[in-house]
Design a protein around this motif. Structure first.
Motif, mmCIF file in Angstrom:
data_model
loop_
_atom_site.group_PDB
_atom_site.id
_atom_site.type_symbol
_atom_site.label_atom_id
_atom_site.label_comp_id
_atom_site.label_asym_id
_atom_site.label_seq_id
_atom_site.Cartn_x
_atom_site.Cartn_y
_atom_site.Cartn_z
ATOM 1 N N GLY A 180 0.642 -1.207 0.186
ATOM 2 C CA GLY A 180 -0.228 0.120 -0.083
ATOM 3 C C GLY A 180 0.671 1.307 0.078
ATOM 4 O O GLY A 180 0.400 2.528 0.043
ATOM 5 N N ALA A 181 2.213 1.154 -0.069
ATOM 6 C CA ALA A 181 3.101 2.352 -0.047
ATOM 7 C C ALA A 181 3.311 2.836 -1.454
ATOM 8 O O ALA A 181 4.461 2.710 -2.014
ATOM 9 C CB ALA A 181 4.321 1.978 0.609
ATOM 10 N N HIS A 182 2.069 3.268 -2.058
ATOM 11 C CA HIS A 182 2.094 3.695 -3.465
ATOM 12 C C HIS A 182 3.142 4.660 -3.720
ATOM 13 O O HIS A 182 3.732 4.599 -5.006
ATOM 14 C CB HIS A 182 0.766 3.823 -3.947
ATOM 15 C CG HIS A 182 -0.384 2.829 -3.598
ATOM 16 N ND1 HIS A 182 -1.476 3.298 -3.082
ATOM 17 C CD2 HIS A 182 -0.279 1.506 -3.523
ATOM 18 C CE1 HIS A 182 -2.218 2.113 -2.761
ATOM 19 N NE2 HIS A 182 -1.558 1.100 -3.089
ATOM 20 N N ALA A 187 -3.056 2.236 -8.557
ATOM 21 C CA ALA A 187 -3.656 2.053 -7.118
ATOM 22 C C ALA A 187 -3.625 3.417 -6.267
ATOM 23 O O ALA A 187 -4.260 3.466 -5.521
ATOM 24 C CB ALA A 187 -2.501 1.174 -6.513
ATOM 25 N N ALA A 188 -2.894 4.381 -6.867
ATOM 26 C CA ALA A 188 -2.916 5.590 -6.172
ATOM 27 C C ALA A 188 -4.018 6.515 -6.530
ATOM 28 O O ALA A 188 -4.140 7.575 -6.201
ATOM 29 C CB ALA A 188 -1.569 6.407 -6.454
ATOM 30 N N GLY A 189 -4.636 5.892 -7.664
ATOM 31 C CA GLY A 189 -5.719 6.858 -8.296
ATOM 32 C C GLY A 189 -5.439 7.992 -9.203
ATOM 33 O O GLY A 189 -6.342 8.748 -9.525
ATOM 34 N N ALA A 197 -4.466 9.609 -14.929
ATOM 35 C CA ALA A 197 -3.723 10.139 -16.069
ATOM 36 C C ALA A 197 -2.239 9.628 -16.266
ATOM 37 O O ALA A 197 -1.926 9.247 -17.362
ATOM 38 C CB ALA A 197 -3.871 11.642 -16.120
ATOM 39 N N LYS A 198 -1.749 9.465 -15.249
ATOM 40 C CA LYS A 198 -0.491 8.792 -15.236
ATOM 41 C C LYS A 198 -0.340 7.456 -15.427
ATOM 42 O O LYS A 198 0.505 6.870 -16.074
ATOM 43 C CB LYS A 198 0.397 9.021 -13.989
ATOM 44 C CG LYS A 198 0.719 10.748 -13.688
ATOM 45 C CD LYS A 198 1.696 11.032 -14.651
ATOM 46 C CE LYS A 198 2.315 12.398 -14.254
ATOM 47 N NZ LYS A 198 3.075 12.876 -15.028
ATOM 48 N N PHE A 199 -1.390 6.533 -15.061
ATOM 49 C CA PHE A 199 -1.721 5.179 -15.174
ATOM 50 C C PHE A 199 -1.505 5.121 -16.664
ATOM 51 O O PHE A 199 -0.815 4.069 -17.285
ATOM 52 C CB PHE A 199 -3.004 4.701 -14.619
ATOM 53 C CG PHE A 199 -3.282 3.522 -15.142
ATOM 54 C CD1 PHE A 199 -2.521 2.222 -14.872
ATOM 55 C CD2 PHE A 199 -4.595 3.328 -15.861
ATOM 56 C CE1 PHE A 199 -3.108 0.977 -15.599
ATOM 57 C CE2 PHE A 199 -4.846 2.303 -16.572
ATOM 58 C CZ PHE A 199 -4.324 1.206 -16.402
#
Length: 482
Positions: free
Chosen positions: A387-389, A419-421, A424-426
């Motif tokens: 969870g340490a995105h 995972a970080a929401g 755009a970067k995804f």
């Protein structure tokens, strides 16, 4: 860290019409060669075309993306290259997940070995002999001269030539037929040049080996083993189909080796551990691997660290985490900073959900070896799972700054952004990943998706992504004209 081998079986499409694109974010200046990409191949043109071919190959063969094995083959390869003459550009070394014994070179110093070559090698010098041979093909410009000669007989397209080369690594007979159909080339010279070039590569390769500190007698020994295996199997090995092996070649290498004094050259620990890793993870089935390594450990002189390591991998992959942990912890007691052991150990801890312990160990290793791909990818993967995105994103972006073609890093980065929401970067990271797999259409679609997820006020990001999309489209259009 366990990664999936990415396979993209599109060989028929590649041969018929090679329209899949290439990758490498900063390399849009591809050769503008008009209708004929192969008439005269300068060193710079060879490097650029080699970059194209390497990316297309990545998108079409079952490449192995294993950081430890990548480090090993590039260490051996660059050790050999450092002793070679006429090196015009940096070399890159890759793996294909294939149990057959083979290796091949393409333009621009890109050399690929089948995992089966390492699995069958009885010594590091035997494996190095195959790498040195392929390096010699590149430094002597056999590949570039082959393309030029073929093009004088009939125009070569990037699609036809590359498709046949890729197919030849999987099925040599089919590959030869494809080249003959594409160019009208003779079967003798269709894949791996002429007998003269093979003999020259043997000679130059052996010199490179000796200068790099390997055993020249490994060359005739390896050839003899291949011919014996081929005879026993009653069929020709793929290596012998793409590297025609006459009796005179075997004799020549034996006579040439005898010019050097015989001396014992021990295998490195990295060789024995890399071979065990290949056998456990890419050569045998999971259940068979455990049986094989248990048997090896009972044989005389078989209770080695490499066989213990291989068994630990087999146990891990079969879900036997507790016995795998006991075995790898004993190995770590003897060498606490060994990345082969650390990789398996952190996988075990991850499987047992000991995330904090795993993060602490990898943080220590990262401080010792910042941006080492083995450490960084494991660290980022554990950060992502726990969870340490943002930590994962930081680690991966830092690694990609130094190693901009790392497929695994792009895949993990896309997962971390999702995972970080940050959608755009995804989509942008996924575009970069598709770019690495030579898939421009999908990369461009992903950039469009990224643009759709930008906010209205993010004008600078909008302009940057629009420029990136234009760059992708321009490169794609230029490649299709080859």
């Amino acid at each position: 860290m366990t990664f999936t081998v990415v396979t993209k079986p599109t060989l028929l499409c590649v041969i018929v019409a090679l329209t899949l694109p290439l990758s490498g974010q900063t390399k849009a200046d591809l050769p503008d060669l008009g209708g004929n990409a192969f008439s005269t191949i300068s060193t710079e043109k060879e490097k650029q075309l080699g970059d194209v071919m390497a990316r297309e190959t990545r998108g079409s063969l079952p490449m192995v993306y294993d950081p430890l094995l990548d480090e090993y083959i590039n260490a051996i390869g660059n050790r050999l290259v450092s002793r070679a003459n006429d090196v015009k550009f940096p070399f890159k070394f890759h793996w294909v997940n294939d149990k057959n014994i083979n290796a091949f070179a393409t333009l621009g110093g890109n050399i690929t070995s089948h995992t089966g070559t390492l699995a069958i090698a009885d010594s590091e010098s035997e494996f190095a002999s195959v790498m040195a041979h392929e390096i010699a093909h590149v430094t002597q410009r056999h590949i570039a001269r082959f393309f030029e000669a073929r093009n004088q007989q009939a125009p070569i397209t990037l699609a036809g030539m590359l498709g046949a080369i890729i197919l030849a690594t999987v099925n040599p007979e089919a590959g030869m037929a494809a080249l003959m159909a594409t160019q009208g080339a003779s079967a003798q010279s269709a894949i791996n040049f002429t007998r003269g070039n093979e003999q020259e590569a043997d000679r130059i390769g052996m010199t490179i080996m000796v200068e790099a500190g390997f055993d020249p007698y490994a060359v005739p020994n390896f050839f003899r083993k291949l011919t014996e295996q081929s005879r026993f199997l009653n069929q020709q090995l793929s290596f012998l189909q793409t590297h025609p092996l006459s009796q005179s070649r075997v004799s020549d290498t034996r006579l040439r080796a005898e010019q050097f004094p015989q001396r014992f050259i021990p295998d490195s620990q990295d060789f024995t551990l890399s071979k065990a890793r290949v056998l456990a993870r890419y050569h045998y089935d999971k259940a068979d691997a455990e049986i094989v390594f248990r048997k090896k450990l009972t044989e005389p002189s078989g209770n080695t660290k490499a066989n213990q390591y291989g068994l630990a991998i087999a146990l891990l992959d079969n879900g036997s985490l507790d016995p795998a942990r006991k075995l790898i912890e004993k190995l770590l007691e003897t060498d606490e900073h060994n990345l082969y052991y650390m990789d398996v150990y952190t996988d075990i801890l991850l499987g047992q959900k000991e995330y904090q312990r795993c993060l602490e160990l990898l943080e220590q290793q990262y401080l010792l070896r910042p941006n080492n791909q083995v450490v960084t990818l494991n660290y980022a993967n554990v950060a992502l799972v726990s969870g340490a995105h943002r930590l994962a994103i930081h680690l991966l972006k830092s690694l990609l700054f130094y190693k901009s073609d790392n497929v695994l890093a792009y895949g993990l980065l896309a997962d971390a952004y999702k995972a970080a929401g940050d959608m755009a970067k995804f989509y942008e990271a996924r575009a970069d990943l598709n770019y690495q797999y030579a898939n421009y259409p999908r990369a461009i679609d992903d950039i469009n998706e990224a643009l759709n997820h930008l906010k209205t006020e993010e004008k600078l990001e909008n302009r940057r992504l629009e420029a990136k999309k234009r760059q992708l489209q321009t490169e794609f259009d230029r490649l299709r004209r080859m």
